[in-house]
Design a protein around this motif. Structure first.
Motif, PDB file in Angstrom:
ATOM      1  N   TYR A  63       0.836  -1.200   0.000  1.00 25.36           N
ATOM      2  CA  TYR A  63       0.000   0.000   0.000  1.00 25.36           C
ATOM      3  C   TYR A  63       0.876   1.258   0.000  1.00 25.36           C
ATOM      4  O   TYR A  63       0.572   2.233  -0.685  1.00 25.36           O
ATOM      5  N   ILE A  64       1.954   1.210   0.780  1.00 24.08           N
ATOM      6  CA  ILE A  64       2.870   2.367   0.804  1.00 24.08           C
ATOM      7  C   ILE A  64       3.403   2.627  -0.597  1.00 24.08           C
ATOM      8  O   ILE A  64       3.383   3.753  -1.094  1.00 24.08           O
ATOM      9  N   ASP A  65       3.881   1.571  -1.246  1.00 21.16           N
ATOM     10  CA  ASP A  65       4.454   1.723  -2.591  1.00 21.16           C
ATOM     11  C   ASP A  65       3.422   2.294  -3.561  1.00 21.16           C
ATOM     12  O   ASP A  65       3.727   3.172  -4.366  1.00 21.16           O
ATOM     13  N   SER A  66       2.206   1.785  -3.470  1.00 21.96           N
ATOM     14  CA  SER A  66       1.190   2.255  -4.421  1.00 21.96           C
ATOM     15  C   SER A  66       0.832   3.716  -4.145  1.00 21.96           C
ATOM     16  O   SER A  66       0.614   4.490  -5.072  1.00 21.96           O
ATOM     17  N   ILE A  67       0.791   4.091  -2.885  1.00 23.02           N
ATOM     18  CA  ILE A  67       0.432   5.477  -2.542  1.00 23.02           C
ATOM     19  C   ILE A  67       1.505   6.438  -3.056  1.00 23.02           C
ATOM     20  O   ILE A  67       1.206   7.474  -3.653  1.00 23.02           O
ATOM     21  N   ILE A  68       2.763   6.062  -2.869  1.00 24.49           N
ATOM     22  CA  ILE A  68       3.861   6.903  -3.360  1.00 24.49           C
ATOM     23  C   ILE A  68       3.753   7.067  -4.873  1.00 24.49           C
ATOM     24  O   ILE A  68       3.849   8.171  -5.417  1.00 24.49           O
ATOM     25  N   GLU A  69       3.516   5.958  -5.545  1.00 25.03           N
ATOM     26  CA  GLU A  69       3.399   5.998  -7.004  1.00 25.03           C
ATOM     27  C   GLU A  69       2.227   6.887  -7.446  1.00 25.03           C
ATOM     28  O   GLU A  69       2.349   7.693  -8.381  1.00 25.03           O
ATOM     29  N   ASP A  70       1.113   6.751  -6.747  1.00 24.16           N
ATOM     30  CA  ASP A  70      -0.086   7.489  -7.150  1.00 24.16           C
ATOM     31  C   ASP A  70       0.038   8.996  -6.910  1.00 24.16           C
ATOM     32  O   ASP A  70      -0.420   9.796  -7.724  1.00 24.16           O
ATOM     33  N   VAL A  71       0.622   9.383  -5.785  1.00 24.23           N
ATOM     34  CA  VAL A  71       0.754  10.822  -5.519  1.00 24.23           C
ATOM     35  C   VAL A  71       1.702  11.448  -6.542  1.00 24.23           C
ATOM     36  O   VAL A  71       1.450  12.532  -7.075  1.00 24.23           O
ATOM     37  N   ARG A  72       2.783  10.734  -6.864  1.00 21.15           N
ATOM     38  CA  ARG A  72       3.707  11.214  -7.907  1.00 21.15           C
ATOM     39  C   ARG A  72       2.997  11.336  -9.238  1.00 21.15           C
ATOM     40  O   ARG A  72       3.138  12.321  -9.942  1.00 21.15           O
ATOM     41  N   TRP A  73       2.257  10.291  -9.574  1.00 25.25           N
ATOM     42  CA  TRP A  73       1.558  10.282 -10.863  1.00 25.25           C
ATOM     43  C   TRP A  73       0.597  11.461 -10.972  1.00 25.25           C
ATOM     44  O   TRP A  73       0.479  12.078 -12.022  1.00 25.25           O
ATOM     45  N   LEU A  74      -0.053  11.782  -9.846  1.00 29.47           N
ATOM     46  CA  LEU A  74      -0.975  12.925  -9.858  1.00 29.47           C
ATOM     47  C   LEU A  74      -0.230  14.235 -10.107  1.00 29.47           C
ATOM     48  O   LEU A  74      -0.842  15.241 -10.442  1.00 29.47           O
ATOM     49  N   GLY A  75       1.081  14.200  -9.899  1.00 30.52           N
ATOM     50  CA  GLY A  75       1.882  15.370 -10.255  1.00 30.52           C
ATOM     51  C   GLY A  75       2.382  16.177  -9.069  1.00 30.52           C
ATOM     52  O   GLY A  75       2.710  17.348  -9.211  1.00 30.52           O
ATOM     53  N   PHE A  76       2.456  15.548  -7.894  1.00 32.56           N
ATOM     54  CA  PHE A  76       2.891  16.310  -6.717  1.00 32.56           C
ATOM     55  C   PHE A  76       4.226  15.794  -6.180  1.00 32.56           C
ATOM     56  O   PHE A  76       4.554  14.627  -6.321  1.00 32.56           O
ATOM     57  N   ASP A  77       4.959  16.720  -5.556  1.00 35.28           N
ATOM     58  CA  ASP A  77       6.321  16.435  -5.134  1.00 35.28           C
ATOM     59  C   ASP A  77       6.504  16.851  -3.678  1.00 35.28           C
ATOM     60  O   ASP A  77       6.315  18.015  -3.334  1.00 35.28           O
ATOM     61  N   TRP A  78       6.862  15.889  -2.829  1.00 36.12           N
ATOM     62  CA  TRP A  78       7.091  16.191  -1.418  1.00 36.12           C
ATOM     63  C   TRP A  78       8.588  16.344  -1.149  1.00 36.12           C
ATOM     64  O   TRP A  78       9.006  16.448  -0.005  1.00 36.12           O
ATOM     65  N   GLN A  79       9.391  16.352  -2.207  1.00 31.08           N
ATOM     66  CA  GLN A  79      10.848  16.462  -2.107  1.00 31.08           C
ATOM     67  C   GLN A  79      11.393  15.462  -1.082  1.00 31.08           C
ATOM     68  O   GLN A  79      11.136  14.285  -1.221  1.00 31.08           O
ATOM     69  N   ASP A  80      12.103  15.961  -0.049  1.00 30.57           N
ATOM     70  CA  ASP A  80      12.661  14.991   0.908  1.00 30.57           C
ATOM     71  C   ASP A  80      11.774  14.852   2.142  1.00 30.57           C
ATOM     72  O   ASP A  80      12.212  14.372   3.175  1.00 30.57           O
ATOM     73  N   ARG A  81      10.515  15.270   2.015  1.00 33.40           N
ATOM     74  CA  ARG A  81       9.662  15.257   3.199  1.00 33.40           C
ATOM     75  C   ARG A  81       8.661  14.106   3.172  1.00 33.40           C
ATOM     76  O   ARG A  81       7.448  14.293   3.191  1.00 33.40           O
ATOM     77  N   LEU A  82       9.216  12.905   3.126  1.00 40.10           N
ATOM     78  CA  LEU A  82       8.390  11.701   3.244  1.00 40.10           C
ATOM     79  C   LEU A  82       8.531  11.209   4.680  1.00 40.10           C
ATOM     80  O   LEU A  82       9.646  10.894   5.121  1.00 40.10           O
ATOM     81  N   PHE A  83       7.432  11.190   5.409  1.00 38.63           N
ATOM     82  CA  PHE A  83       7.493  10.826   6.826  1.00 38.63           C
ATOM     83  C   PHE A  83       6.524   9.699   7.157  1.00 38.63           C
ATOM     84  O   PHE A  83       5.624   9.373   6.380  1.00 38.63           O
ATOM     85  N   TYR A  84       6.747   9.149   8.332  1.00 41.42           N
ATOM     86  CA  TYR A  84       5.896   8.075   8.847  1.00 41.42           C
ATOM     87  C   TYR A  84       5.572   8.387  10.298  1.00 41.42           C
ATOM     88  O   TYR A  84       6.470   8.789  11.048  1.00 41.42           O
ATOM     89  N   ALA A  85       4.340   8.179  10.713  1.00 38.26           N
ATOM     90  CA  ALA A  85       4.020   8.344  12.131  1.00 38.26           C
ATOM     91  C   ALA A  85       4.915   7.423  12.954  1.00 38.26           C
ATOM     92  O   ALA A  85       5.284   7.748  14.083  1.00 38.26           O
ATOM     93  N   SER A  86       5.298   6.279  12.365  1.00 35.60           N
ATOM     94  CA  SER A  86       6.154   5.356  13.120  1.00 35.60           C
ATOM     95  C   SER A  86       7.536   5.955  13.391  1.00 35.60           C
ATOM     96  O   SER A  86       8.242   5.494  14.278  1.00 35.60           O
ATOM     97  N   ASP A  87       7.917   6.993  12.623  1.00 39.47           N
ATOM     98  CA  ASP A  87       9.162   7.712  12.939  1.00 39.47           C
ATOM     99  C   ASP A  87       9.068   8.335  14.330  1.00 39.47           C
ATOM    100  O   ASP A  87      10.088   8.642  14.944  1.00 39.47           O
ATOM    101  N   TYR A  88       7.839   8.558  14.782  1.00 41.68           N
ATOM    102  CA  TYR A  88       7.644   9.308  16.031  1.00 41.68           C
ATOM    103  C   TYR A  88       7.249   8.409  17.194  1.00 41.68           C
ATOM    104  O   TYR A  88       6.856   8.899  18.243  1.00 41.68           O
ATOM    105  N   PHE A  89       7.335   7.106  17.029  1.00 38.68           N
ATOM    106  CA  PHE A  89       6.898   6.201  18.109  1.00 38.68           C
ATOM    107  C   PHE A  89       7.633   6.475  19.423  1.00 38.68           C
ATOM    108  O   PHE A  89       7.025   6.450  20.490  1.00 38.68           O
ATOM    109  N   ASP A  90       8.944   6.747  19.331  1.00 37.08           N
ATOM    110  CA  ASP A  90       9.701   7.028  20.560  1.00 37.08           C
ATOM    111  C   ASP A  90       9.205   8.298  21.238  1.00 37.08           C
ATOM    112  O   ASP A  90       8.969   8.320  22.440  1.00 37.08           O
ATOM    113  N   GLN A  91       9.070   9.338  20.415  1.00 39.36           N
ATOM    114  CA  GLN A  91       8.602  10.620  20.942  1.00 39.36           C
ATOM    115  C   GLN A  91       7.200  10.485  21.541  1.00 39.36           C
ATOM    116  O   GLN A  91       6.929  11.016  22.619  1.00 39.36           O
ATOM    117  N   LEU A  92       6.339   9.753  20.872  1.00 37.95           N
ATOM    118  CA  LEU A  92       4.972   9.579  21.374  1.00 37.95           C
ATOM    119  C   LEU A  92       4.993   8.842  22.711  1.00 37.95           C
ATOM    120  O   LEU A  92       4.238   9.167  23.638  1.00 37.95           O
TER     121      LEU A  92
END
Ligand code: ATP
Ligand code: MG
Length: 558
Positions: A77-106
């Motif tokens: 699902y992650i792979d497909s979402i990345i592909e689809d947002v790109r295909w739609l024509g949008f660019d998040w540059q280096d700002r791809l994040f995951y809530a799981s990045d914040y598990f420690d902080q949470l």
């Protein structure tokens, strides 16, 4: 950057914020999917809105996966979402994040809330938590574990994390108010024990934050200024605000808008997953699905979807958009750029008896009357051609202007032909037409001012390409497939005739090497797209949309 004439209420709110110097003039948004399914056209609206606002106001937009439920989430699902947002024509540059990045902080923040006496470990089961929650008219009852000491809570929470307790045995709950009018504030669960491997953090955790605990804090961590979401989160806002205030961290402003609904379409990921799992469709990218991968395979362009998302607007009140409007936006785009060509879907053989046997000549055809730069191409003409079976009637009613015995028509880019007779098989069925042509009408021009009332598309048998063509109708017969009586299955509304496969279709030879994904217009038949199921020997086309614009008709009628 400022904008004096924002196009909708969210733009207006942001313009006001900027005027007042809020957030030091920053506008930061995010698109936060849960990776538990493929994106659909509703998500496209949210993507266009979030990335669009960031662009309009000179800010940025993150792509963040709210991946708090490892049981339902997958890398696919992650792979497909990345592909689809790109295909739609949008660019998040280096700002791809995951809530799981914040598990420690949470986790740290949860400990902080325990220390402030604002969260406690509760031993009630999920059912008991639900039963003691109360109703809209009745307050809930307090958990017997609500007044545990801070020390005990810290100890138990640490042991929850260490994996000492079985699945579902304990939760961490926020200590807010069991009598709150808003049910979300009745001591909501923040953490549950799930002995499940996470696609990113592996087996590092056996407690996972609830979406409501992770979402707002994730926005805060990322410095989101405008946290845009759909209306069903309006009731969750007081809870998000409560967490943020207890922690004293950056406070994003949540703004809700109405989700997109489409006629003849189900949009819930749960239902779409069911269609896939039960093989009601061939997969998430079945061309009948409202998923972005399905629409892409069907032949939709990102431009048409972005245009649609903009034109449906952003509102505070729920409504349903006519799917004919989505198709209208698509036609407008394809009309400008899809090359025209000729294909015959249900072929009827025509022998032009006064045309020399073995001769093939090339006729000039315009590629796109809407776009002169698209140029012209050559289409072969020979003694045997195919026309559409429906373009002939042996015994026509009065206003039938297409081919019939004794009747003359124009072949697109070709000649006038006249039907002189028919050829039948042993059962008496018409299997071919005997025609003559007028050599003086080359290019489709009348040689002597005589009129014909129809122009037919056609394909020369020499040489033609065989193809399979898939025609689609709405996946549901009901305008609102979600609207079902109690006890009735929503899947009863599935259209049994949503897919029609035609084999033995004939195409003009210029289409021979079209790669998958190419879009063309078959004259008079609609827009079509080469499917990924095509092989070097066999082209497969999907009909993207017919030429008949229901939306234009509706609008005209008023
Ligand atoms: P579904 O209810 O279809 O399963 P979801 O809201 O659970 O969708 P998410 O992955 O959470 O799916 O959605 C990501 C973002 O897209 C959210 O901000 C959500 O509000 C937005 N979104 C989802 N569906 C729609 C829709 N139909 N119209 C507009 N925005 C939508
Ligand atoms: Mg959601």
């Amino acid at each position: 950057m400022s904008n004096e004439s924002p196009s909708h209420f969210i733009g207006q709110i942001i313009t006001e914020d900027l005027k007042r110097g809020k957030n030091d003039g920053r506008v930061n948004t995010r698109f936060p999917p849960e990776p538990n399914g493929y994106l659909h056209i509703g998500h496209a609206k949210s993507i266009c809105l979030n990335f669009g606002l960031a662009k309009e106001f000179g800010g940025w937009c993150n792509l963040r996966f709210d991946d708090t439920n490892p049981i339902k989430e997958e890398q696919e699902y992650i792979d497909s979402i990345i592909e689809d947002v790109r295909w739609l024509g949008f660019d998040w540059q280096d700002r791809l994040f995951y809530a799981s990045d914040y598990f420690d902080q949470l986790y740290q923040w949860a400990v902080e809330l325990i220390k402030k006496g604002k969260a406690y470990v509760c031993d009630l089961t999920a059912d008991q938590v639900r039963e003691t929650r109360g109703t809209l008219t009745q307050p809930g009852t307090e958990s017997p574990y609500r007044n545990r000491s801070i020390e005990e809570n810290l100890d138990l929470f640490g042991r929850m994390r260490a994996g000492e307790f079985p699945y579902g045995a304990r939760t961490l709950r926020a200590k807010i108010d069991m009598a709150a009018g808003n049910l979300n504030l009745r001591d909501p669960v923040m953490y549950r024990i799930l002995k499940a491997s996470h696609h990113r953090t592996g087996d590092q955790w056996c407690i996972y934050p609830m979406y409501d605990w992770a979402h707002g804090q994730s926005d805060s961590i990322e410095g989101i200024t405008h946290s845009i979401c759909t209306l069903e989160f309006e009731d969750h806002r007081p809870l998000y605000d409560w967490y943020i205030e207890q922690l004293g961290v950056h406070h994003p402003q949540q703004i809700e808008f109405a989700r997109l609904n489409l006629t003849y379409t189900v949009m819930s990921k749960r239902k779409l997953l069911q269609l896939v799992k039960e093989n009601q469709v061939s997969g998430w990218d079945d061309p009948r699905m409202p998923t972005l991968s399905g629409l892409r395979r069907r032949g939709y362009t990102p431009e048409a979807i972005r245009d649609f998302a903009e034109r449906v607007g952003v509102a505070k009140r729920a409504s349903t958009v006519d799917i004919a409007f989505l198709e209208h936006c698509l036609r407008e785009d394809l009309n400008k750029r899809a090359p025209r060509c000729m294909a015959v879907l249900k072929p009827l053989k025509v022998v032009i008896e006064n045309y020399p046997e073995g001769q093939v000549e090339e006729l000039e055809a315009v590629n796109n009357p809407e776009d002169p730069s698209a140029g012209t191409r050559k289409v072969p003409f020979s003694r045997t051609i195919y026309i559409e079976r429906d373009d002939f009637m042996e015994d026509p009613p009065p206003k039938f202007f297409r081919l019939a015995p004794g009747q003359e028509v124009r072949l697109r880019w070709g000649f006038f032909i006249k039907c002189e007779g028919v050829v039948r098989d042993e059962k008496g069925e018409v299997v071919a037409l005997r025609c003559t042509y007028d050599p003086a009408s080359r290019g489709g021009n009348s040689p002597d001012g005589r009129k014909v009332k129809a122009t037919l598309h056609w394909v020369s048998a020499e040489p033609a390409i065989d193809a399979e063509v898939r025609l689609y109708d709405h996946l549901f017969t009901k305008e609102n497939p979600d609207d079902v009586e109690e006890g009735e299955d929503w899947k009863a509304g599935i259209n049994p005739n949503s897919l029609q496969v035609l084999t033995g279709c004939k195409l003009e030879p210029s289409l021979r090497d079209l790669p998958a994904g190419s879009r063309v217009q078959f004259e008079r038949l609609g827009y079509f797209c080469v499917d990924k199921d095509s092989t070097p020997g066999k082209l497969v086309f999907n009909r993207t949309v017919t030429l008949k614009d229901e939306w234009a008709r509706v609008v005209k009628r008023g």
